[in-house]
Design a protein around this motif. Structure first.
Motif, short mmCIF file in Angstrom:
data_model
loop_
_atom_site.label_atom_id
_atom_site.label_comp_id
_atom_site.label_asym_id
_atom_site.label_seq_id
_atom_site.Cartn_x
_atom_site.Cartn_y
_atom_site.Cartn_z
N ARG A 177 53.04 -3.38 -31.25
CA ARG A 177 53.37 -4.26 -32.36
C ARG A 177 52.58 -3.85 -33.59
O ARG A 177 51.62 -3.07 -33.51
N ASN A 178 52.97 -4.41 -34.73
CA ASN A 178 52.26 -4.16 -35.97
C ASN A 178 50.97 -4.97 -35.96
O ASN A 178 51.01 -6.20 -35.93
N VAL A 179 49.83 -4.30 -35.98
CA VAL A 179 48.53 -4.95 -35.91
C VAL A 179 47.89 -4.93 -37.30
O VAL A 179 47.74 -3.86 -37.90
N HIS A 180 47.53 -6.09 -37.80
CA HIS A 180 46.94 -6.22 -39.14
C HIS A 180 45.41 -6.34 -39.03
O HIS A 180 44.90 -7.18 -38.30
N HIS A 181 44.71 -5.53 -39.80
CA HIS A 181 43.25 -5.55 -39.84
C HIS A 181 42.80 -5.95 -41.25
O HIS A 181 43.39 -5.49 -42.25
N TYR A 182 41.73 -6.75 -41.32
CA TYR A 182 41.26 -7.26 -42.61
C TYR A 182 39.82 -6.84 -42.86
O TYR A 182 38.98 -6.90 -41.95
N LEU A 183 39.55 -6.43 -44.11
CA LEU A 183 38.23 -5.94 -44.47
C LEU A 183 37.84 -6.41 -45.86
O LEU A 183 38.69 -6.87 -46.63
N ALA A 184 36.55 -6.28 -46.16
CA ALA A 184 36.06 -6.65 -47.49
C ALA A 184 34.99 -5.66 -47.93
O ALA A 184 34.16 -5.22 -47.12
N LEU A 190 40.89 -6.10 -48.36
CA LEU A 190 41.86 -5.11 -47.90
C LEU A 190 42.57 -5.60 -46.65
O LEU A 190 41.98 -6.30 -45.82
N GLY A 191 43.82 -5.18 -46.52
CA GLY A 191 44.57 -5.37 -45.30
C GLY A 191 45.28 -4.08 -44.94
O GLY A 191 45.99 -3.53 -45.78
N ILE A 192 45.05 -3.56 -43.74
CA ILE A 192 45.73 -2.35 -43.29
C ILE A 192 46.42 -2.65 -41.97
O ILE A 192 46.00 -3.54 -41.22
N SER A 193 47.48 -1.92 -41.68
CA SER A 193 48.22 -2.18 -40.45
C SER A 193 48.75 -0.88 -39.86
O SER A 193 48.88 0.14 -40.55
N ARG A 194 49.05 -0.94 -38.56
CA ARG A 194 49.62 0.20 -37.85
C ARG A 194 50.25 -0.30 -36.57
O ARG A 194 49.85 -1.33 -36.01
N PRO A 245 36.36 1.65 -33.90
CA PRO A 245 36.23 2.70 -34.91
C PRO A 245 36.45 2.18 -36.34
O PRO A 245 35.79 2.66 -37.28
N ILE A 246 37.34 1.21 -36.52
CA ILE A 246 37.56 0.63 -37.85
C ILE A 246 36.32 -0.15 -38.27
O ILE A 246 35.86 -0.04 -39.41
N TRP A 247 35.76 -0.94 -37.35
CA TRP A 247 34.54 -1.70 -37.62
C TRP A 247 33.39 -0.77 -38.00
O TRP A 247 32.66 -1.00 -38.97
N GLU A 248 33.23 0.32 -37.23
CA GLU A 248 32.15 1.27 -37.49
C GLU A 248 32.32 1.97 -38.83
O GLU A 248 31.36 2.15 -39.58
N LYS A 249 33.55 2.39 -39.13
CA LYS A 249 33.79 3.10 -40.38
C LYS A 249 33.60 2.17 -41.58
O LYS A 249 33.02 2.57 -42.60
N ALA A 250 34.04 0.93 -41.47
CA ALA A 250 33.82 -0.03 -42.55
C ALA A 250 32.33 -0.24 -42.79
O ALA A 250 31.86 -0.27 -43.94
N LYS A 251 31.58 -0.34 -41.70
CA LYS A 251 30.13 -0.52 -41.81
C LYS A 251 29.48 0.68 -42.49
O LYS A 251 28.57 0.52 -43.31
N SER A 252 29.95 1.90 -42.19
CA SER A 252 29.37 3.10 -42.80
C SER A 252 29.63 3.17 -44.29
O SER A 252 28.90 3.84 -45.03
N PHE A 253 30.65 2.46 -44.77
CA PHE A 253 30.95 2.40 -46.21
C PHE A 253 30.56 1.05 -46.81
O PHE A 253 31.13 0.62 -47.80
N ASN A 254 29.59 0.38 -46.16
CA ASN A 254 29.02 -0.88 -46.67
C ASN A 254 30.06 -2.01 -46.72
O ASN A 254 29.94 -2.93 -47.53
N GLY A 255 31.05 -1.92 -45.85
CA GLY A 255 32.09 -2.94 -45.83
C GLY A 255 31.94 -3.88 -44.65
O GLY A 255 31.09 -3.71 -43.78
N ILE A 256 32.79 -4.88 -44.63
CA ILE A 256 32.79 -5.88 -43.57
C ILE A 256 34.17 -5.88 -42.93
O ILE A 256 35.20 -6.00 -43.61
N TYR A 257 34.20 -5.75 -41.61
CA TYR A 257 35.44 -5.85 -40.85
C TYR A 257 35.62 -7.31 -40.44
O TYR A 257 34.78 -7.87 -39.74
N ASN A 258 36.71 -7.92 -40.88
CA ASN A 258 36.94 -9.35 -40.63
C ASN A 258 37.95 -9.62 -39.53
O ASN A 258 38.51 -10.71 -39.45
N GLY A 259 38.19 -8.61 -38.68
CA GLY A 259 39.03 -8.84 -37.52
C GLY A 259 40.49 -8.46 -37.71
O GLY A 259 40.88 -7.89 -38.72
N TRP A 260 41.29 -8.81 -36.71
CA TRP A 260 42.69 -8.41 -36.68
C TRP A 260 43.56 -9.57 -36.21
O TRP A 260 43.08 -10.54 -35.65
N GLU A 261 44.86 -9.39 -36.43
CA GLU A 261 45.83 -10.37 -35.93
C GLU A 261 47.14 -9.67 -35.63
O GLU A 261 47.38 -8.54 -36.08
#
Length: 265
Positions: A181-188, A221-225, A240-256
């Motif tokens: 399914r289309n999985v939506h990920h949210y970041l800040a 941000l919202g990305i999906s795949r 991997p999304i959580w880790e990459k966001a953290k490496s760019f000083n971002g926050i991963y706010n989960g998925w739906e």
């Protein structure tokens, strides 16, 4: 000077319990951790400065020292009875976690003094008799180091817990998790340059951008795949999304994801 003949009752703070399960390694031993993560909101409690362990061995462990399916029924029956005894005889004890490793269940409590456990242990012996083998251990732990260092999840483990909460919500809604399914990920992100660098990673991983806006001084941000979200695959997708966001000083706010029900439901 007047001296009270009555002992002061120790008040155990109330909180909304939130029990979660995850796997860890303690002393290089695979460990199943059941923990009330909301205890962190009140810890440490000054009046509960002793950590107390009720250690119960169990039979039928697998090669990693964890219970097999056949041993879980007996463990659950024993622990349900222990939980009832704690309510009635351990009012000054706060159960915060249960660690399972090396063919043992270690129930972790905090109390004012280890003497507070005497009434509970006496009733434990009375109710179980020789049917229950156990040991106890305790030490002074005013900072609740055992809770935070052994039981409370590390950031990546907390993400794994959050993933399973969403999966559980999907399955409870009738989704068997078999369909992609289309999985939506949210970041800040606070800085635009950090966001742009993350987007380069997301594009290289074939994610599609569906949300990009600045709100309250943060870039949202919202990305999906199209992906699968089974219990076996979810961490490989999200960590991997959580880790990459953290490496760019971002926050991963989960998925739906949308709920996908089978046609006969």
């Amino acid at each position: 000077m007047f001296r009270s003949l009555f002992r002061k009752k120790i008040q155990v703070p109330r909180h909304d319990e939130n029990w979660q399960v995850y796997f860890s390694r303690i002393n290089n031993q695979v460990t199943s951790v059941i923990v009330d993560i909301n205890v962190a909101e009140i810890a440490p409690v000054n009046s509960l400065s002793e950590v107390f362990y009720l250690i119960i061995p169990f039979d039928y462990a697998n090669e990693e020292g964890l219970p097999t399916i056949e041993s879980y029924k007996l463990i659950n029956e024993v622990e349900d009875k222990i939980s009832d005894l704690i309510v009635r005889y351990g009012e000054n004890m706060l159960h915060v976690s249960t660690l399972t490793m090396n063919s043992e269940r270690l129930q972790m409590y905090y109390c004012h003094k280890v003497e507070n456990s005497k009434a509970f242990l006496s009733q434990l012996d009375k109710d179980f008799g020789e049917k229950l083998t156990y040991q106890i251990d305790h030490r002074h732990d005013p900072n609740w180091s055992d809770y935070f260092n052994l039981a409370y999840p590390l950031p990546f483990q907390m993400e794994m817990i959050k993933n399973r909460i969403v999966l559980r919500q999907l399955t409870e809604a009738g989704d068997d998790l078999k369909e992609s399914r289309n999985v939506h990920h949210y970041l800040a992100f606070r800085e635009e340059k950090d966001m742009d660098e993350f987007l380069q990673f997301a594009e290289s991983e074939r994610f599609v951008l569906f949300l990009k806006e600045k709100r309250d001084e943060l870039w949202k941000l919202g990305i999906s795949r199209q992906d699968y979200v089974s219990y076996e695959q979810i961490d490989e997708l999200c960590l991997p999304i959580w880790e990459k966001a953290k490496s760019f000083n971002g926050i991963y706010n989960g998925w739906e994801s949308e709920v996908i029900r089978t046609k006969n439901q």
